[in-house]
Motif scaffolding. Structure first.
Motif, PDB file in Angstrom:
ATOM      1  N   ALA A 187       0.601  -1.069  -0.042  1.00  0.00           N
ATOM      2  CA  ALA A 187       0.061   0.146   0.075  1.00  0.00           C
ATOM      3  C   ALA A 187       0.915   1.094   0.058  1.00  0.00           C
ATOM      4  CB  ALA A 187      -1.028  -0.044   1.041  1.00  0.00           C
ATOM      5  N   GLU A 188       2.145   1.124   0.617  1.00  0.00           N
ATOM      6  CA  GLU A 188       3.010   2.357   0.679  1.00  0.00           C
ATOM      7  C   GLU A 188       3.505   2.512  -0.759  1.00  0.00           C
ATOM      8  OE1 GLU A 188       5.800   2.975   3.951  1.00  0.00           O
ATOM      9  OE2 GLU A 188       5.461   0.758   4.155  1.00  0.00           O
ATOM     10  N   ILE A 189       3.911   1.509  -1.548  1.00  0.00           N
ATOM     11  CA  ILE A 189       4.388   1.595  -2.976  1.00  0.00           C
ATOM     12  C   ILE A 189       3.088   2.048  -3.818  1.00  0.00           C
ATOM     13  CG2 ILE A 189       5.106   0.466  -4.900  1.00  0.00           C
ATOM     14  CD1 ILE A 189       6.441  -1.571  -3.004  1.00  0.00           C
ATOM     15  N   SER A 200      -0.283   9.196  10.163  1.00  0.00           N
ATOM     16  CA  SER A 200      -0.305  10.385  11.198  1.00  0.00           C
ATOM     17  C   SER A 200      -1.287  11.502  11.116  1.00  0.00           C
ATOM     18  CB  SER A 200       0.983  11.025  10.821  1.00  0.00           C
ATOM     19  OG  SER A 200       1.116  11.486   9.483  1.00  0.00           O
ATOM     20  N   GLY A 201      -2.488  10.764  10.353  1.00  0.00           N
ATOM     21  CA  GLY A 201      -3.555  11.556  10.326  1.00  0.00           C
ATOM     22  C   GLY A 201      -4.222  12.128   8.914  1.00  0.00           C
ATOM     23  N   ILE A 202      -3.712  11.534   7.936  1.00  0.00           N
ATOM     24  CA  ILE A 202      -4.448  11.647   6.670  1.00  0.00           C
ATOM     25  C   ILE A 202      -5.628  11.096   6.701  1.00  0.00           C
ATOM     26  CG2 ILE A 202      -4.195  10.808   4.239  1.00  0.00           C
ATOM     27  CD1 ILE A 202      -1.162  11.351   4.197  1.00  0.00           C
ATOM     28  N   ASP A 203      -6.770  11.723   6.235  1.00  0.00           N
ATOM     29  CA  ASP A 203      -8.091  11.368   6.169  1.00  0.00           C
ATOM     30  C   ASP A 203      -8.271  10.376   4.979  1.00  0.00           C
ATOM     31  OD1 ASP A 203     -10.977  11.120   5.720  1.00  0.00           O
ATOM     32  OD2 ASP A 203     -11.314  13.192   6.288  1.00  0.00           O
ATOM     33  N   PRO A 204      -8.999   9.118   5.166  1.00  0.00           N
ATOM     34  CA  PRO A 204      -8.877   8.087   4.202  1.00  0.00           C
ATOM     35  C   PRO A 204      -9.576   8.794   3.141  1.00  0.00           C
ATOM     36  CG  PRO A 204      -9.306   7.084   6.440  1.00  0.00           C
ATOM     37  CD  PRO A 204      -9.349   8.627   6.626  1.00  0.00           C
ATOM     38  N   ARG A 205     -10.458   9.601   3.212  1.00  0.00           N
ATOM     39  CA  ARG A 205     -11.179  10.379   2.056  1.00  0.00           C
ATOM     40  C   ARG A 205     -10.376  10.954   1.124  1.00  0.00           C
ATOM     41  NH1 ARG A 205     -16.014  12.952   5.696  1.00  0.00           N
ATOM     42  NH2 ARG A 205     -13.976  13.533   6.701  1.00  0.00           N
ATOM     43  N   GLN A 206      -9.204  11.545   1.962  1.00  0.00           N
ATOM     44  CA  GLN A 206      -7.941  12.116   1.030  1.00  0.00           C
ATOM     45  C   GLN A 206      -7.358  11.136  -0.100  1.00  0.00           C
ATOM     46  OE1 GLN A 206      -5.473  14.345   3.014  1.00  0.00           O
ATOM     47  NE2 GLN A 206      -3.886  14.555   1.488  1.00  0.00           N
ATOM     48  N   LEU A 207      -7.362   9.738   0.324  1.00  0.00           N
ATOM     49  CA  LEU A 207      -6.857   8.846  -0.302  1.00  0.00           C
ATOM     50  C   LEU A 207      -7.789   7.885  -1.183  1.00  0.00           C
ATOM     51  CD1 LEU A 207      -3.887   7.213  -0.599  1.00  0.00           C
ATOM     52  CD2 LEU A 207      -4.908   5.779   1.104  1.00  0.00           C
ATOM     53  N   LYS A 227     -10.933   3.938  -6.319  1.00  0.00           N
ATOM     54  CA  LYS A 227      -9.902   4.586  -7.073  1.00  0.00           C
ATOM     55  C   LYS A 227      -9.075   5.347  -5.970  1.00  0.00           C
ATOM     56  CE  LYS A 227     -11.236   7.300 -10.541  1.00  0.00           C
ATOM     57  NZ  LYS A 227     -11.642   8.644 -11.365  1.00  0.00           N
ATOM     58  N   ILE A 228      -7.748   5.240  -5.988  1.00  0.00           N
ATOM     59  CA  ILE A 228      -6.730   5.583  -5.210  1.00  0.00           C
ATOM     60  C   ILE A 228      -6.137   6.450  -5.742  1.00  0.00           C
ATOM     61  CG2 ILE A 228      -4.647   5.129  -3.732  1.00  0.00           C
ATOM     62  CD1 ILE A 228      -7.388   3.580  -2.867  1.00  0.00           C
ATOM     63  N   LEU A 229      -6.109   7.857  -5.015  1.00  0.00           N
ATOM     64  CA  LEU A 229      -5.295   9.034  -5.453  1.00  0.00           C
ATOM     65  C   LEU A 229      -3.789   9.132  -4.817  1.00  0.00           C
ATOM     66  CD1 LEU A 229      -5.021  11.825  -7.157  1.00  0.00           C
ATOM     67  CD2 LEU A 229      -5.846  12.872  -5.075  1.00  0.00           C
ATOM     68  N   GLY A 233      -0.298  12.576  -7.413  1.00  0.00           N
ATOM     69  CA  GLY A 233      -1.446  13.049  -8.360  1.00  0.00           C
ATOM     70  C   GLY A 233      -1.886  11.974  -9.254  1.00  0.00           C
ATOM     71  N   THR A 234      -1.195  10.794  -9.414  1.00  0.00           N
ATOM     72  CA  THR A 234      -1.786   9.685 -10.314  1.00  0.00           C
ATOM     73  C   THR A 234      -2.983   8.983  -9.829  1.00  0.00           C
ATOM     74  OG1 THR A 234      -0.102   8.204  -9.496  1.00  0.00           O
ATOM     75  CG2 THR A 234       0.465   9.453 -11.498  1.00  0.00           C
ATOM     76  N   GLU A 235      -3.798   8.337 -10.585  1.00  0.00           N
ATOM     77  CA  GLU A 235      -4.885   7.624 -10.038  1.00  0.00           C
ATOM     78  C   GLU A 235      -4.813   6.272 -10.304  1.00  0.00           C
ATOM     79  OE1 GLU A 235      -8.162   9.361 -11.612  1.00  0.00           O
ATOM     80  OE2 GLU A 235      -8.329  11.086 -10.223  1.00  0.00           O
ATOM     81  N   HIS A 236      -4.846   5.409  -9.343  1.00  0.00           N
ATOM     82  CA  HIS A 236      -5.107   3.900  -9.427  1.00  0.00           C
ATOM     83  C   HIS A 236      -6.399   3.298  -9.153  1.00  0.00           C
ATOM     84  CE1 HIS A 236      -0.391   3.822  -9.779  1.00  0.00           C
ATOM     85  NE2 HIS A 236      -0.708   5.046  -8.882  1.00  0.00           N
ATOM     86  N   TRP A 237      -6.819   2.323  -9.905  1.00  0.00           N
ATOM     87  CA  TRP A 237      -7.874   1.522  -9.404  1.00  0.00           C
ATOM     88  C   TRP A 237      -7.542   0.193  -8.760  1.00  0.00           C
ATOM     89  CZ3 TRP A 237     -12.819   2.783  -9.294  1.00  0.00           C
ATOM     90  CH2 TRP A 237     -13.455   4.070 -10.175  1.00  0.00           C
ATOM     91  N   LEU A 238      -8.111   0.115  -7.690  1.00  0.00           N
ATOM     92  CA  LEU A 238      -8.084  -1.343  -6.920  1.00  0.00           C
ATOM     93  C   LEU A 238      -9.254  -2.307  -6.914  1.00  0.00           C
ATOM     94  CD1 LEU A 238      -6.024  -0.267  -3.560  1.00  0.00           C
ATOM     95  CD2 LEU A 238      -5.300  -1.419  -5.715  1.00  0.00           C
ATOM     96  N   GLY A 239      -9.024  -3.312  -7.186  1.00  0.00           N
ATOM     97  CA  GLY A 239     -10.173  -4.431  -7.031  1.00  0.00           C
ATOM     98  C   GLY A 239      -9.984  -5.075  -5.816  1.00  0.00           C
ATOM     99  N   CYS A 240     -11.007  -4.521  -4.774  1.00  0.00           N
ATOM    100  CA  CYS A 240     -10.810  -4.824  -3.323  1.00  0.00           C
ATOM    101  C   CYS A 240     -11.874  -5.856  -2.717  1.00  0.00           C
ATOM    102  CB  CYS A 240     -10.770  -3.462  -2.760  1.00  0.00           C
ATOM    103  SG  CYS A 240      -9.516  -2.513  -3.082  1.00  0.00           S
ATOM    104  N   VAL A 241     -11.495  -6.642  -1.778  1.00  0.00           N
ATOM    105  CA  VAL A 241     -12.200  -7.148  -0.768  1.00  0.00           C
ATOM    106  C   VAL A 241     -12.511  -6.289   0.408  1.00  0.00           C
ATOM    107  CG1 VAL A 241     -12.811  -9.344   0.562  1.00  0.00           C
ATOM    108  CG2 VAL A 241     -12.132  -9.681  -1.864  1.00  0.00           C
ATOM    109  N   VAL A 242     -13.296  -5.967   1.084  1.00  0.00           N
ATOM    110  CA  VAL A 242     -13.597  -5.120   1.986  1.00  0.00           C
ATOM    111  C   VAL A 242     -14.495  -6.249   3.069  1.00  0.00           C
ATOM    112  CG1 VAL A 242     -14.618  -3.085   2.921  1.00  0.00           C
ATOM    113  CG2 VAL A 242     -13.729  -3.101   0.685  1.00  0.00           C
TER     114      VAL A 242
END
Length: 508
Positions: A187-189, A200-207, A227-229, A233-242
């Motif tokens: 997830a870091e990469i 340290s406090g980044i709102d998940p809605r920002q990500l 869609k992960i920002l 500034g690039t966008e990535h789509w993740l196929g996720c199981v939540v």
């Protein structure tokens, strides 16, 4: 004197006896309370004096340690020492807990005892007070085998999960109480953020900027496309199981996903291709319908005129036959024009036209073109205005002619009979500019953006013949010159089309 001393001694002795009786009563009361507690609790309880005497115990204690009743008859805890220690994997811990604590120690102690048969006991020891003195210790023992094993399994699973999460290529985010509480290296990469930055406090809605989801058969699981920002500034789509969990009354969301950005791009391209194929199919169908309709009228004229001529060719004089011949000639010319437009458009679309610049006198060329158009039967005057009498440039005549012819034909076709059409030619800022202006029906604002589309015709000219290819051909040929085209129009006022082509006075 002796009597008085004896009296004092008696009083003192009486007080001492009274005091001892009170202590005895308190001791009995404490023992009674202890016995009551021992009987009612599910824990194993034993009370031991500092001298090693058993002051009390309950049946639960005997059952847990599996001690024969006969061993407890003597009330000597020291005699049972070897038995207890023989049952333990680590006898030293029990010995320290029970025997090595001094009489003056007022600390409570807690320890875990592992038995050789696999059971695990928790033991809690606390001093027993009588007044301000410690008279022994009270030990409470309970079986924690199952909870301990469950804890070990949980810890093992936690270790396995952590190892898997740290080494997997899937990106894992854990959101607890609305905040990120864990991310793995993948997830870091993906995000470009460090773990410290994210936690340290980044709102998940920002990500996480966008999501699409659908439920799976398991109600606790959802499939989501997120869609992960990223940080850059690039966008990535993740196929996720939540997965949704409750931990200590706090909702926890675990997201595990793989990067499907390439798949989403391919999906988008496929949708675009399908949409383009659909549009091509619609254009083709519209084209076939339009061609059939446009060809039918002149062909009917040819057929009808030819039929009359065949029946009356011997009876009619030239005066009567000539108009029919003119109708046939006009219809054939109309069909020829449509076929020429279709052929030219096809060549332009398939890149079969090449730009070949040769010297050309534009003023002479425009004058000759106007004469040809007016000889073909046009009833609209064409006013030609140029900057000078001689303007020779390098240009492709075979491409320029259909550009101007289509513009002038359109201006004449969509203007009232007798209404003039203007053609202007001049040079400005290194460009050759042709401008055709009519005073005809005009083009609605909604149609101006689409007038260069193949086969598209404005909504206010359906009753006039045409293929809808004219301006599309013009636009394609202008592009081949590296030029620019602009359209300005007002409905029922007129239209001005401006062509700007690069000026070349010598061959490049």
């Amino acid at each position: 004197m002796c009597i008085n001393e004896l009296k004092d001694a008696k009083k003192h002795l009486t007080k001492e006896v009274y005091h001892l009786k009170r202590q005895e009563a308190q001791l009995k009361k404490s023992i009674s309370i202890l016995r009551s507690r021992c009987v009612s609790t599910s824990n194993g309880i034993i009370a031991v004096s500092l001298e090693g005497d058993i002051l009390g115990f309950n049946q639960q204690f005997l059952g847990m340690w599996r001690i024969p009743d006969s061993w407890m008859v003597s009330n000597s805890f020291n005699q049972c020492q070897a038995f207890f220690e023989s049952q333990l994997k680590n006898p030293e811990a029990f010995r320290k807990l029970m025997w090595n604590i001094s009489a003056q120690s007022d600390v409570d102690s807690y320890d875990i005892l592992e038995l050789k048969d696999g059971r695990i006991f928790a033991q809690y020891s606390q001093p027993q007070w009588l007044g301000d003195k410690i008279i022994g210790r009270l030990c409470s023992v309970w079986d924690i085998t199952e909870p301990k094993r469950a804890e070990e399994v949980l810890q093992l699973n936690k270790t396995r999960w952590h190892t898997l999460a740290e080494t997997t290529d899937a990106s894992i985010f854990v959101i607890q109480g609305g905040n990120l509480s864990y991310i793995n290296p993948a997830a870091e990469i993906l995000s470009g953020y460090t773990k410290q930055e994210l936690l340290s406090g980044i709102d998940p809605r920002q990500l996480i900027k966008n999501k699409k989801h659908r439920n799976l058969h398991n109600q606790n699981l959802q499939y989501q496309e997120l869609k992960i920002l990223a940080k850059n500034g690039t966008e990535h789509w993740l196929g996720c199981v939540v997965t949704m969990l409750d931990y200590e009354e706090t909702p926890v969301k675990i997201i595990a996903g793989i990067d499907i950005t390439d798949y989403k791009k391919a999906e988008s391209s496929l949708h675009e291709a399908l949409e383009q194929a659909k549009q091509v199919s619609e254009v083709r169908a519209h084209f076939m319908s339009m061609v059939c309709h446009q060809f039918r009228t002149p062909l009917n004229v040819v057929s009808f005129s030819n039929s009359l001529l065949k029946r009356r060719i011997n009876e009619w004089m030239e005066v009567k036959a000539l108009p029919l011949v003119d109708h046939i000639q006009s219809a054939v010319a109309q069909i020829t024009k449509m076929l020429d437009d279709i052929l030219l458009f096809s060549k332009a679309e398939t890149a079969q036209l090449n730009f070949e610049a040769k010297p050309l006198d534009l003023v002479q060329f425009c004058n000759e073109l106007i004469v040809q158009i007016q000889k073909s039967g046009s009833q609209q005057p064409i006013n030609f205005m140029s900057q000078g009498g001689d303007l020779t440039v390098y240009i492709d005549q075979k491409l320029l002619e259909p550009i101007l012819r289509n513009l002038l034909d359109n201006a004449i076709k969509y203007s009232p009979t007798g209404s003039p059409v203007d053609l202007k030619l001049y040079c400005e800022c290194g460009k050759i500019i042709f401008q055709v202006t009519d005073r005809g029906v005009g083009i609605p604002v909604a149609d101006i953006q689409r007038v260069f589309e193949p086969f598209y015709r404005g909504r206010n000219i359906d009753n006039l013949p045409g293929t809808g290819l004219g301006l599309s051909i013009v636009k394609t040929l202008v592009d081949l010159h590296g030029g620019h085209i602009a359209v300005e129009s007002d409905v029922d006022v007129g239209t001005t089309v401006t062509i700007m082509l690069p000026l070349m006075k010598s061959k490049f």
